[in-house]
Design a protein around this motif. Structure first.
Motif, PDB file in Angstrom:
ATOM      1  N   GLU A 212       0.817  -1.218   0.000  1.00  0.00           N
ATOM      2  CA  GLU A 212       0.000   0.000   0.000  1.00  0.00           C
ATOM      3  C   GLU A 212       0.850   1.266   0.000  1.00  0.00           C
ATOM      4  O   GLU A 212       0.357   2.348  -0.282  1.00  0.00           O
ATOM      5  CB  GLU A 212      -0.958   0.001   1.188  1.00  0.00           C
ATOM      6  CG  GLU A 212      -2.092  -1.027   1.081  1.00  0.00           C
ATOM      7  CD  GLU A 212      -3.183  -0.615   0.079  1.00  0.00           C
ATOM      8  OE1 GLU A 212      -3.525   0.577   0.034  1.00  0.00           O
ATOM      9  OE2 GLU A 212      -3.680  -1.499  -0.650  1.00  0.00           O
ATOM     10  N   THR A 213       2.130   1.157   0.333  1.00  0.00           N
ATOM     11  CA  THR A 213       2.996   2.342   0.260  1.00  0.00           C
ATOM     12  C   THR A 213       3.417   2.618  -1.180  1.00  0.00           C
ATOM     13  O   THR A 213       3.961   3.665  -1.472  1.00  0.00           O
ATOM     14  CB  THR A 213       4.306   2.159   1.076  1.00  0.00           C
ATOM     15  OG1 THR A 213       5.114   1.164   0.420  1.00  0.00           O
ATOM     16  CG2 THR A 213       4.039   1.724   2.500  1.00  0.00           C
ATOM     17  N   ALA A 218       9.828  -4.439   3.482  1.00  0.00           N
ATOM     18  CA  ALA A 218      11.153  -5.028   3.667  1.00  0.00           C
ATOM     19  C   ALA A 218      11.065  -6.541   3.477  1.00  0.00           C
ATOM     20  O   ALA A 218      10.201  -7.193   4.059  1.00  0.00           O
ATOM     21  CB  ALA A 218      11.671  -4.702   5.061  1.00  0.00           C
ATOM     22  N   LEU A 326      -5.477   8.786  13.559  1.00  0.00           N
ATOM     23  CA  LEU A 326      -5.149   8.619  12.134  1.00  0.00           C
ATOM     24  C   LEU A 326      -4.650   7.195  11.879  1.00  0.00           C
ATOM     25  O   LEU A 326      -3.613   6.785  12.389  1.00  0.00           O
ATOM     26  CB  LEU A 326      -4.049   9.614  11.740  1.00  0.00           C
ATOM     27  CG  LEU A 326      -3.621   9.550  10.268  1.00  0.00           C
ATOM     28  CD1 LEU A 326      -4.627  10.260   9.386  1.00  0.00           C
ATOM     29  CD2 LEU A 326      -2.242  10.152  10.089  1.00  0.00           C
ATOM     30  N   ASP A 328      -4.602   3.878   8.833  1.00  0.00           N
ATOM     31  CA  ASP A 328      -4.907   3.374   7.504  1.00  0.00           C
ATOM     32  C   ASP A 328      -5.445   1.952   7.663  1.00  0.00           C
ATOM     33  O   ASP A 328      -4.662   1.016   7.854  1.00  0.00           O
ATOM     34  CB  ASP A 328      -3.659   3.389   6.629  1.00  0.00           C
ATOM     35  CG  ASP A 328      -3.967   2.978   5.194  1.00  0.00           C
ATOM     36  OD1 ASP A 328      -5.092   2.494   4.952  1.00  0.00           O
ATOM     37  OD2 ASP A 328      -3.090   3.136   4.339  1.00  0.00           O
ATOM     38  N   ILE A 331      -3.940  -1.102   5.700  1.00  0.00           N
ATOM     39  CA  ILE A 331      -2.672  -1.789   5.997  1.00  0.00           C
ATOM     40  C   ILE A 331      -2.801  -2.642   7.251  1.00  0.00           C
ATOM     41  O   ILE A 331      -1.837  -3.263   7.697  1.00  0.00           O
ATOM     42  CB  ILE A 331      -1.475  -0.815   6.141  1.00  0.00           C
ATOM     43  CG1 ILE A 331      -1.631   0.089   7.361  1.00  0.00           C
ATOM     44  CG2 ILE A 331      -1.297   0.008   4.875  1.00  0.00           C
ATOM     45  CD1 ILE A 331      -0.378   0.888   7.689  1.00  0.00           C
ATOM     46  N   ARG A 332      -3.984  -2.667   7.836  1.00  0.00           N
ATOM     47  CA  ARG A 332      -4.183  -3.450   9.067  1.00  0.00           C
ATOM     48  C   ARG A 332      -4.970  -4.718   8.819  1.00  0.00           C
ATOM     49  O   ARG A 332      -5.455  -5.346   9.748  1.00  0.00           O
ATOM     50  CB  ARG A 332      -4.890  -2.592  10.127  1.00  0.00           C
ATOM     51  CG  ARG A 332      -4.130  -1.327  10.508  1.00  0.00           C
ATOM     52  CD  ARG A 332      -2.770  -1.636  11.054  1.00  0.00           C
ATOM     53  NE  ARG A 332      -2.004  -0.435  11.395  1.00  0.00           N
ATOM     54  CZ  ARG A 332      -0.702  -0.451  11.649  1.00  0.00           C
ATOM     55  NH1 ARG A 332      -0.021  -1.568  11.581  1.00  0.00           N
ATOM     56  NH2 ARG A 332      -0.073   0.650  11.956  1.00  0.00           N
ATOM     57  N   ARG A 367       2.730  -7.945   6.866  1.00  0.00           N
ATOM     58  CA  ARG A 367       2.810  -7.161   8.103  1.00  0.00           C
ATOM     59  C   ARG A 367       2.163  -7.908   9.265  1.00  0.00           C
ATOM     60  O   ARG A 367       1.806  -7.273  10.269  1.00  0.00           O
ATOM     61  CB  ARG A 367       2.027  -5.860   7.955  1.00  0.00           C
ATOM     62  CG  ARG A 367       2.538  -4.849   6.954  1.00  0.00           C
ATOM     63  CD  ARG A 367       1.718  -3.579   7.149  1.00  0.00           C
ATOM     64  NE  ARG A 367       1.668  -2.753   5.963  1.00  0.00           N
ATOM     65  CZ  ARG A 367       2.382  -1.619   5.824  1.00  0.00           C
ATOM     66  NH1 ARG A 367       3.178  -1.207   6.781  1.00  0.00           N
ATOM     67  NH2 ARG A 367       2.272  -0.917   4.714  1.00  0.00           N
TER      68      ARG A 367
ATOM     69  N   ASP B 130       3.652   3.373  10.579  1.00  0.00           N
ATOM     70  CA  ASP B 130       3.244   2.751   9.314  1.00  0.00           C
ATOM     71  C   ASP B 130       2.038   3.469   8.701  1.00  0.00           C
ATOM     72  O   ASP B 130       1.904   3.544   7.482  1.00  0.00           O
ATOM     73  CB  ASP B 130       2.891   1.277   9.531  1.00  0.00           C
ATOM     74  CG  ASP B 130       4.106   0.467   9.957  1.00  0.00           C
ATOM     75  OD1 ASP B 130       5.219   0.812   9.534  1.00  0.00           O
ATOM     76  OD2 ASP B 130       3.927  -0.501  10.718  1.00  0.00           O
ATOM     77  N   ASP B 131       1.164   3.956   9.570  1.00  0.00           N
ATOM     78  CA  ASP B 131      -0.017   4.668   9.071  1.00  0.00           C
ATOM     79  C   ASP B 131       0.360   6.021   8.483  1.00  0.00           C
ATOM     80  O   ASP B 131      -0.214   6.463   7.493  1.00  0.00           O
ATOM     81  CB  ASP B 131      -1.039   4.836  10.203  1.00  0.00           C
ATOM     82  CG  ASP B 131      -1.478   3.494  10.749  1.00  0.00           C
ATOM     83  OD1 ASP B 131      -2.496   2.965  10.303  1.00  0.00           O
ATOM     84  OD2 ASP B 131      -0.769   2.944  11.608  1.00  0.00           O
ATOM     85  N   PHE B 132       1.350   6.677   9.116  1.00  0.00           N
ATOM     86  CA  PHE B 132       1.842   7.943   8.541  1.00  0.00           C
ATOM     87  C   PHE B 132       2.371   7.695   7.130  1.00  0.00           C
ATOM     88  O   PHE B 132       2.216   8.510   6.238  1.00  0.00           O
ATOM     89  CB  PHE B 132       2.983   8.541   9.379  1.00  0.00           C
ATOM     90  CG  PHE B 132       2.594   8.955  10.777  1.00  0.00           C
ATOM     91  CD1 PHE B 132       1.257   9.050  11.152  1.00  0.00           C
ATOM     92  CD2 PHE B 132       3.566   9.256  11.719  1.00  0.00           C
ATOM     93  CE1 PHE B 132       0.905   9.431  12.444  1.00  0.00           C
ATOM     94  CE2 PHE B 132       3.220   9.641  13.001  1.00  0.00           C
ATOM     95  CZ  PHE B 132       1.891   9.717  13.364  1.00  0.00           C
ATOM     96  N   ALA B 133       2.995   6.514   6.955  1.00  0.00           N
ATOM     97  CA  ALA B 133       3.662   6.218   5.680  1.00  0.00           C
ATOM     98  C   ALA B 133       2.669   6.039   4.533  1.00  0.00           C
ATOM     99  O   ALA B 133       3.038   6.199   3.377  1.00  0.00           O
ATOM    100  CB  ALA B 133       4.536   4.981   5.817  1.00  0.00           C
ATOM    101  N   THR B 134       1.429   5.679   4.850  1.00  0.00           N
ATOM    102  CA  THR B 134       0.456   5.549   3.758  1.00  0.00           C
ATOM    103  C   THR B 134      -0.597   6.650   3.793  1.00  0.00           C
ATOM    104  O   THR B 134      -1.217   6.934   2.782  1.00  0.00           O
ATOM    105  CB  THR B 134      -0.261   4.184   3.782  1.00  0.00           C
ATOM    106  OG1 THR B 134      -0.852   3.989   5.059  1.00  0.00           O
ATOM    107  CG2 THR B 134       0.710   3.050   3.504  1.00  0.00           C
ATOM    108  N   ALA B 154       8.377   5.892   4.218  1.00  0.00           N
ATOM    109  CA  ALA B 154       7.975   4.529   3.839  1.00  0.00           C
ATOM    110  C   ALA B 154       9.123   3.536   3.939  1.00  0.00           C
ATOM    111  O   ALA B 154       8.928   2.344   3.741  1.00  0.00           O
ATOM    112  CB  ALA B 154       7.406   4.522   2.417  1.00  0.00           C
ATOM    113  N   PRO B 156      11.754   0.942   5.404  1.00  0.00           N
ATOM    114  CA  PRO B 156      11.752   0.054   6.579  1.00  0.00           C
ATOM    115  C   PRO B 156      12.737   0.511   7.659  1.00  0.00           C
ATOM    116  O   PRO B 156      12.654   0.067   8.790  1.00  0.00           O
ATOM    117  CB  PRO B 156      12.162  -1.308   6.015  1.00  0.00           C
ATOM    118  CG  PRO B 156      12.585  -1.099   4.604  1.00  0.00           C
ATOM    119  CD  PRO B 156      12.117   0.257   4.156  1.00  0.00           C
TER     120      PRO B 156
END
Lengths: 444, 202
Positions: A212-213, A218, A326, A328, A331-332, A367, B130-134, B154, B156
Motif C-alpha cells: 500500500e505504500t 522489507a 489517524l 490506515d 494496511i491493518r 505485516r 506505518d499509518d503515517f507512511a500511507t 515509507a 523500513p
C-alpha cells in the motif's frame, strides 16, 4: 457455506510458488493438525525440508476444492537451527527475530496470558518448524498426516514437540460462524464479493510485491528466500465458554435478550448475520449467504446503535468507521486462517466441564507480526481509537479483574459490568512461511 | 513555614521516605526535603503519575508519552523549513487529525545546523508510523527530508533512524496522565452537551 471465491481475473502473483494457505480458504467442515518440530542439527533440518517440500501445496488454482493440503512455516530459531547464514538472519525484522514471547509487553500478554504460563513448547527456543495439515474430510486428513509422519520418522535429528488436532463445521466453540471475512488480495484473481471493499495491494500479504505504500515492504535476503513468502502469527487460546454463557445469563433474562447481547458483543448473530443488516433478530439465511454476509458498512451507524463501536468485528475491521486516531485500515488487514479445536459448549452450560476447547488464532500477511502487535495494543486491549477509553474487546482481550465493562450504545447506553476474559492465551509463535522455491533454498 | 516546623513535619514522614530523601538530596534545604518527602509519601498521586516506558525509547506517564529528537539538518534545511513554517504562520493546526498528538514543537539549534523536534503524544510511538507512511507520506517527507540522512517515511529503516536521534527524558510529568487526546475530545463534546442542556433548561 461455500467459502470458496472464484478466480475471475488472470492472477498476476506467482501462485505456483506461494503456499496454498495464503489464498486457499478453509473448507466447511474442516479437519486438521498443527505439529511443531525441533531441528537438532542443520543437516537433519534440511533433509526434513527436502522430504516435505513435495507435500507443501502451492496456491495454484487456489479456488478449486482440494481434499487436503499441507503448509510449512519456520521460526527465527528454526532458521538458525537450519544454519541459515547471518546475512540472511539479520535481514528479518526485529520482532520476528525476538519471537512472540519476548514481545509479550508489546502484545499485552501479561498476567494469565504471560509466557511463563504457556503450554510447552510455546515460547521456548526449541520451536523451529510448524507443519499444518488442512483437509475437508476425515479420511484425507488422516492420510495426509500419515504421509507427513512417514517423512518425519525417516529423519532422526528432528523431534516432534507437539501435535494438536483441530476441526469444526465452520462454527467456533462459542457457537459463532467464523473465518469468512478476508481481504481481497490484488493479483490473486479473486472475485470481490459484495462488501469486500477494494482489493488490497499484494505486497501487504505476499513479500516481494508492491504494498500500500507503493513499494514492496522489507523483504528478507536473499530474494529467493524472501520472495513469495509471508509471516504467520499463531496464538493458541483456551476459550471460557462457560464464563461467556454466565455473562449472558447474568445480563439477559430471556433467550432472546441473551442472544441479542451475544450479537452486540460480536457484532454478528451466531449465524454470522451482521447486526448492520439484521439489527433486531437473527437471520440464518443471511448468515449462510456469502454474497450478503459482508455486504455492509457503518456509514449510517456512526454511534454504534446497531453494531456497537466496541463490538469484536467492528474493532477488528472498522471498515468506514470514523476513528479517533489517524489510521490506515487498509494496511491493518490480515488473512485469517484460524482453526477451532474441542467440542463447543452449548449456550445453556454455565459450568466448566474442564475439557480443552478454543481457537488457534492464525494471521497471515507481510505485516502480520506488526499488525497483531498493533491490534493487541490499539484495537483489542484499548478503546481509545474509537473514543471508548479503556474499554476492551469483549471476546479476545485480557480484561482487568475489576471494573471491566462492555457498552451497548443506545438512549440511554447500557453499560454491562463485570465482563471477564473469555479467552486465555496458551502460547504462540511468530513464523515465516516461505515460498516453495525458498523451501528448496533452505533445504540446500 | 519556619525551618523548625518543616523539620518537625519532615520527622512525621515514614522512615523509608526520609531515608530516600536524605540519601539523594542531603544538600537541599529542609523545606525542599519536606516537599519531596511529601510527594513521595503520597502514594496515590505518585502512582497516578508513575513513569513507565513508551516502547523502545522515551518515557510514558499513564497514557501520555514524550519524544525528543535532535537531528542534523542539511545545509539549506533550516531555511526551507522556516519558509514552510512562515507560510502557515507557525500554525500546525492540521496535525490534529493525527489524533494522538497533545503538542509538538520544532526548534532550530546550533546555528540552524540541528532540528529539535519534541512532542507529547498518546501511547507508544511506533504503532502508527506505518499509518503515517500511507496516510500522510507527503507531509512527513516534506518536513523531514531536510534532515541529513532521512530515509523516507515509507522506508523500513525509518523507525531505527528516529530512534538513533531520540533522547529519552530523565523526568516526565503530565497533569492528566490518563487523558488521551481522544478522551479529551469526548469530554469536550460531553461538556458542550451539558452546557447547551443547561442553557436550554433556563
Amino acid at each position: 457455506m461455500d467459502l470458496f471465491r472464484r478466480i475471475r481475473r488472470k492472477p498476476t502473483l506467482e501462485l505456483e510458488d506461494i503456499q496454498a494457505t495464503v489464498l486457499r480458504a478453509r473448507p466447511e467442515p474442516y479437519f486438521g493438525t498443527h505439529a511443531i518440530l525441533e531441528i537438532t542439527d542443520p543437516a537433519a533440518g534440511k533433509e526434513l525440508l527436502r522430504r516435505l517440500a513435495p507435500r507443501v501445496t502451492s496456491a495454484a488454482r487456489w479456488d478449486e476444492p482440494q481434499p487436503s493440503w499441507m503448509a510449512l512455516a519456520v521460526t527465527y530459531q528454526g532458521l538458525v537451527a537450519l544454519g541459515v547464514p547471518e546475512s540472511s538472519l539479520s535481514s528479518f525484522p526485529a520482532n520476528f527475530r525476538a519471537g512472540m514471547a519476548a514481545r509479550a509487553e508489546r502484545l499485552r500478554d501479561t498476567g494469565p496470558n504471560a509466557p511463563e504460563h504457556w503450554e510447552f513448547p510455546f515460547g521456548t527456543a526449541r520451536v523451529h518448524v510448524a507443519v499444518t495439515v488442512f483437509a475437508e474430510n476425515e479420511a484425507d486428513w488422516q492420510s495426509e498426516v500419515a504421509a507427513y509422519e512417514r517423512e518425519l520418522r525417516e529423519v532422526p535429528g528432528v523431534n516432534l514437540l507437539s501435535h494438536q488436532d483441530f476441526g469444526a463445521d465452520g462454527f467456533n466453540v462459542f457457537g459463532y460462524r467464523d473465518g469468512f471475512s478476508q481481504p481481497v488480495v490484488e493479483g490473486s484473481g479473486a472475485e470481490p464479493l459484495p462488501g469486500d471493499g477494494r482489493p488490497i495491494k499484494a505486497g501487504e500479504f505476499v513479500l516481494g510485491y508492491p504494498s500500500e505504500t507503493g513499494s514492496p515492504l522489507a523483504t528478507p535476503a536473499p530474494d529467493v528466500l524472501g520472495r513469495n513468502g509471508t509471516y504467520v502469527v499463531f496464538r493458541k487460546y483456551h476459550s471460557h465458554v462457560d464464563a461467556f454463557n454466565r455473562y449472558l445469563h447474568d445480563n439477559g433474562r430471556t433467550k432472546a435478550e441473551r442472544e441479542l447481547l451475544a450479537a452486540k458483543l460480536v457484532g454478528r448473530w451466531r449465524s454470522g448475520a451482521p447486526l448492520a443488516l439484521a439489527p433486531d433478530r437473527d437471520d440464518a439465511a443471511l448468515g449462510a449467504d456469502p454474497k450478503r454476509i459482508n455486504d455492509f458498512d457503518y456509514a449510517d451507524d456512526p454511534r454504534g446503535l446497531h453494531t456497537p463501536l466496541g463490538s469484536h468485528i467492528r474493532r477488528m475491521n472498522p471498515r468506514d468507521t470514523k476513528l479517533e486516531v489517524l489510521t490506515d485500515v487498509n494496511i491493518r488487514r490480515i488473512i485469517r486462517r484460524s482453526t477451532s479445536y474441542g467440542e463447543p459448549l452449548p449456550a445453556d452450560a454455565l459450568t466448566d466441564d474442564g475439557r480443552p476447547r478454543g481457537l488457534d488464532f492464525i494471521a497471515l500477511g507481510a505485516r502480520a507480526i506488526d499488525n497483531v502487535e498493533f491490534l493487541q495494543s490499539e484495537w483489542v486491549n484499548s478503546g481509545n481509537f474509537v473514543g471508548l477509553g479503556k474499554e476492551k474487546d469483549p471476546m479476545i482481550s485480557l480484561q482487568d479483574k475489576k471494573g471491566a465493562y462492555f457498552t451497548v450504545p443506545g438512549s440511554p447506553p447500557r453499560r454491562i459490568q463485570n465482563i471477564q476474559s473469555f479467552n486465555t492465551l496458551l502460547g504462540g509463535e511468530y513464523f515465516f512461511m516461505p515460498g516453495l522455491s525458498a523451501i528448496d533454498w533452505l533445504s540446500r | 513555614m519556619s525551618e523548625q516546623s518543616a523539620l518537625e513535619k519532615f520527622q512525621t514522614l515514614p522512615a523509608a521516605v526520609r531515608e530516600k530523601v536524605e540519601t539523594a538530596i542531603s544538600d537541599a534545604k529542609i523545606e525542599l526535603k519536606l516537599r519531596v518527602g511529601l510527594m513521595l509519601a503520597d502514594q496515590k498521586e505518585t502512582a497516578e503519575h508513575k513513569v513507565t516506558t513508551a516502547g523502545r525509547v522515551g518515557a510514558k506517564s499513564g497514557e501520555v508519552s514524550e519524544l525528543t529528537v535532535i537531528m542534523p539538518l542539511k545545509s539549506d534545511g533550516a531555511a526551507r523549513l522556516r519558509k514552510f513554517f512562515k507560510v502557515i504562520d507557525g500554525n500546525l493546526a492540521g496535525a490534529g487529525q493525527v489524533g494522538t498528538l497533545h503538542n509538538m514543537r520544532f526548534v532550530f539549534l546550533e546555528n540552524d545546523t540541528k532540528l529539535l523536534f519534541a512532542t507529547a503524544y498518546d501511547g507508544e510511538w511506533d504503532p502508527y508510523i506505518d499509518d503515517f507512511a500511507t496516510k500522510i507520506p507527503e507531509f512527513m517527507d516534506y518536513l523531514f527530508r531536510n534532515v541529513e540522512g532521512w530515509p523516507g517515511i515509507a522506508s523500513p529503516d525509518v523507525k531505527d533512524f528516529i530512534v538513533k536521534y531520540q533522547i529519552p527524558a530523565e523526568a516526565w510529568f503530565v497533569s492528566h496522565p490518563n487523558l488521551t487526546v481522544a478522551e479529551a475530545n469526548r469530554l469536550k463534546r460531553q461538556d458542550e452537551t451539558v452546557q447547551s442542556f443547561l442553557a436550554d433548561l433556563n
